[in-house]
Motif scaffolding. Structure first.
Motif, short mmCIF file in Angstrom:
data_model
loop_
_atom_site.label_atom_id
_atom_site.label_comp_id
_atom_site.label_asym_id
_atom_site.label_seq_id
_atom_site.Cartn_x
_atom_site.Cartn_y
_atom_site.Cartn_z
N VAL A 8 0.87 -1.18 0.00
CA VAL A 8 0.00 0.00 0.00
C VAL A 8 0.90 1.22 0.00
N VAL A 9 0.76 2.06 -1.03
CA VAL A 9 1.58 3.26 -1.15
C VAL A 9 0.64 4.45 -1.10
N ARG A 10 0.83 5.33 -0.12
CA ARG A 10 -0.14 6.39 0.10
C ARG A 10 0.56 7.70 0.46
N GLY A 11 -0.13 8.80 0.14
CA GLY A 11 0.43 10.11 0.44
C GLY A 11 -0.15 11.15 -0.50
N GLY A 12 0.64 12.19 -0.76
CA GLY A 12 0.16 13.26 -1.63
C GLY A 12 -0.83 14.16 -0.92
N TRP A 13 -1.74 14.74 -1.69
CA TRP A 13 -2.69 15.73 -1.18
C TRP A 13 -3.58 15.13 -0.09
N ASP A 14 -3.64 15.80 1.05
CA ASP A 14 -4.40 15.28 2.19
C ASP A 14 -5.90 15.30 1.98
N GLY A 15 -6.37 16.11 1.02
CA GLY A 15 -7.80 16.23 0.81
C GLY A 15 -8.48 14.95 0.39
N HIS A 16 -7.71 13.97 -0.08
CA HIS A 16 -8.28 12.67 -0.44
C HIS A 16 -8.07 11.62 0.64
N HIS A 17 -7.60 12.07 1.82
CA HIS A 17 -7.54 11.21 3.00
C HIS A 17 -6.83 9.88 2.72
N PRO A 18 -5.58 9.95 2.23
CA PRO A 18 -4.93 8.71 1.81
C PRO A 18 -4.75 7.68 2.92
N VAL A 19 -4.52 8.12 4.15
CA VAL A 19 -4.35 7.15 5.24
C VAL A 19 -5.69 6.51 5.58
N GLU A 20 -6.69 7.33 5.86
CA GLU A 20 -8.00 6.80 6.24
C GLU A 20 -8.59 5.93 5.12
N ALA A 21 -8.40 6.36 3.88
CA ALA A 21 -8.97 5.61 2.76
C ALA A 21 -8.32 4.24 2.61
N THR A 22 -7.01 4.18 2.67
CA THR A 22 -6.36 2.89 2.50
C THR A 22 -6.59 1.98 3.71
N GLU A 23 -6.74 2.58 4.89
CA GLU A 23 -7.00 1.75 6.07
C GLU A 23 -8.32 0.99 5.94
N VAL A 38 3.09 -1.11 4.16
CA VAL A 38 2.66 0.25 3.85
C VAL A 38 3.87 1.16 3.69
N HIS A 39 3.86 1.97 2.61
CA HIS A 39 4.91 2.96 2.39
C HIS A 39 4.26 4.31 2.17
N ASP A 40 4.96 5.37 2.57
CA ASP A 40 4.44 6.73 2.38
C ASP A 40 5.18 7.47 1.27
N SER A 41 5.88 6.74 0.44
CA SER A 41 6.59 7.34 -0.69
C SER A 41 6.57 6.37 -1.86
N PRO A 42 6.38 6.88 -3.09
CA PRO A 42 6.42 6.00 -4.25
C PRO A 42 7.83 5.58 -4.65
N ILE A 61 -2.09 8.13 -3.97
CA ILE A 61 -1.22 9.31 -3.93
C ILE A 61 -1.74 10.32 -4.94
N THR A 62 -2.36 11.38 -4.46
CA THR A 62 -2.89 12.41 -5.36
C THR A 62 -1.83 13.46 -5.64
N MET A 63 -1.68 13.77 -6.93
CA MET A 63 -0.67 14.75 -7.38
C MET A 63 0.71 14.30 -6.90
N SER A 64 1.46 15.14 -6.21
CA SER A 64 2.75 14.77 -5.64
C SER A 64 3.82 14.64 -6.73
N GLN A 65 4.98 14.16 -6.33
CA GLN A 65 6.14 14.02 -7.21
C GLN A 65 6.65 12.59 -7.14
N ILE A 66 7.33 12.19 -8.20
CA ILE A 66 7.94 10.87 -8.27
C ILE A 66 9.17 10.95 -9.15
N SER A 67 10.19 10.18 -8.84
CA SER A 67 11.40 10.18 -9.66
C SER A 67 11.18 9.36 -10.94
N ARG A 68 11.98 9.65 -11.95
CA ARG A 68 11.91 8.88 -13.19
C ARG A 68 12.25 7.41 -12.92
#
Length: 233
Positions: A8-23, A38-42, A61-68
């Motif tokens: 489970v990889v979660r994070g990004g914009w808090d408005g989508h409640h990534p922790v509560e949603a994945t739980e 569970v990881h908090d980074s892609p 993970i809504t929006m956010s950044q990720i490496s190539r």
């Protein structure tokens, strides 16, 4: 027999409640015999050895950044048989600047139409519209959506830009009210699958809030999607 493994990889914009949603879904996965991590980074996607050991990734993970390197690792892992599942902005509005990720998913959030100006109150509910999730002919026989009827929601209605390599299990139709600039109704995919190499991808666009994910139909689609997408090769 080794238990299947889910990341489970979660994070990004808090408005989508990534922790509560994945739980909401971790107990289901564990009940199905998955060992869940569970990881908090892609950036874990860049770890080829770890990704090769997984059967399923559930991403929120809504929006956010990720490496190539992480995008390349995810693409390679899915092509090798890893399943990938997500909902709403946690998969269809992730990593907007990475075209290789967008191609992998096959659909990208563009907007969500709003209520009439006189009905708006200045918060997120301004974008909550009553709309129908309509099961397609393919969806009526697909393991993820078989037995489900069309259902109604009052929440964000995603307008999705997409390609023709997705298999659409459900759609939603956007109205063309006078306060928006488009001139005819638009049908968007609401639930789709995608085969990528040996892997399977499942996207469900409903899921803006936890209560939407608790809707019996939405939850059924996501839970069935996780089982269908899990590694088969």
């Amino acid at each position: 027999m080794t238990a299947p493994s889910a990341l489970v990889v979660r994070g990004g914009w808090d408005g989508h409640h990534p922790v509560e949603a994945t739980e909401l879904f971790i107990p289901f996965l564990e009940g199905q015999g998955f060992a869940v991590e569970v990881h908090d980074s892609p950036e874990v996607y860049a770890d080829a050895a770890r990704m090769a050991q997984l059967d399923l990734v559930v991403q929120s993970i809504t929006m956010s950044q990720i490496s190539r390197e992480a995008v390349a690792g995810l693409r390679e892992a899915v092509a090798g048989g890893l399943g990938l599942v997500g909902w709403h902005g946690g998969i269809a509005d992730s990593f907007r600047n990475e075209s290789d990720y967008l191609q992998l998913i096959g659909g990208q959030f563009a907007t969500h139409p709003a209520r009439a100006p006189e009905e708006r109150v200045g918060d997120e509910t301004d974008n909550y519209l009553a709309h129908t999730i309509a099961i397609t002919e393919l969806g009526r026989s697909h393991p993820i959506t078989t037995g489900l009827d069309d259902f109604d929601l009052v929440t964000e209605q995603y307008w999705v830009l997409h390609d023709d390599l997705i298999d659409v299990l459900a759609t939603t139709t956007h109205p063309a009210p006078p306060w928006h600039p488009w001139h005819r109704t638009i049908e968007s995919p609401a639930v789709w699958t995608r085969h990528w190499g040996e892997g399977r991808i499942v996207v469900a666009t409903p899921g803006h809030t936890v209560d939407v994910l608790q809707n019996e139909n939405v939850r059924t689609i996501i839970e069935r999607g996780m089982l269908w997408a899990r590694r088969t090769a």
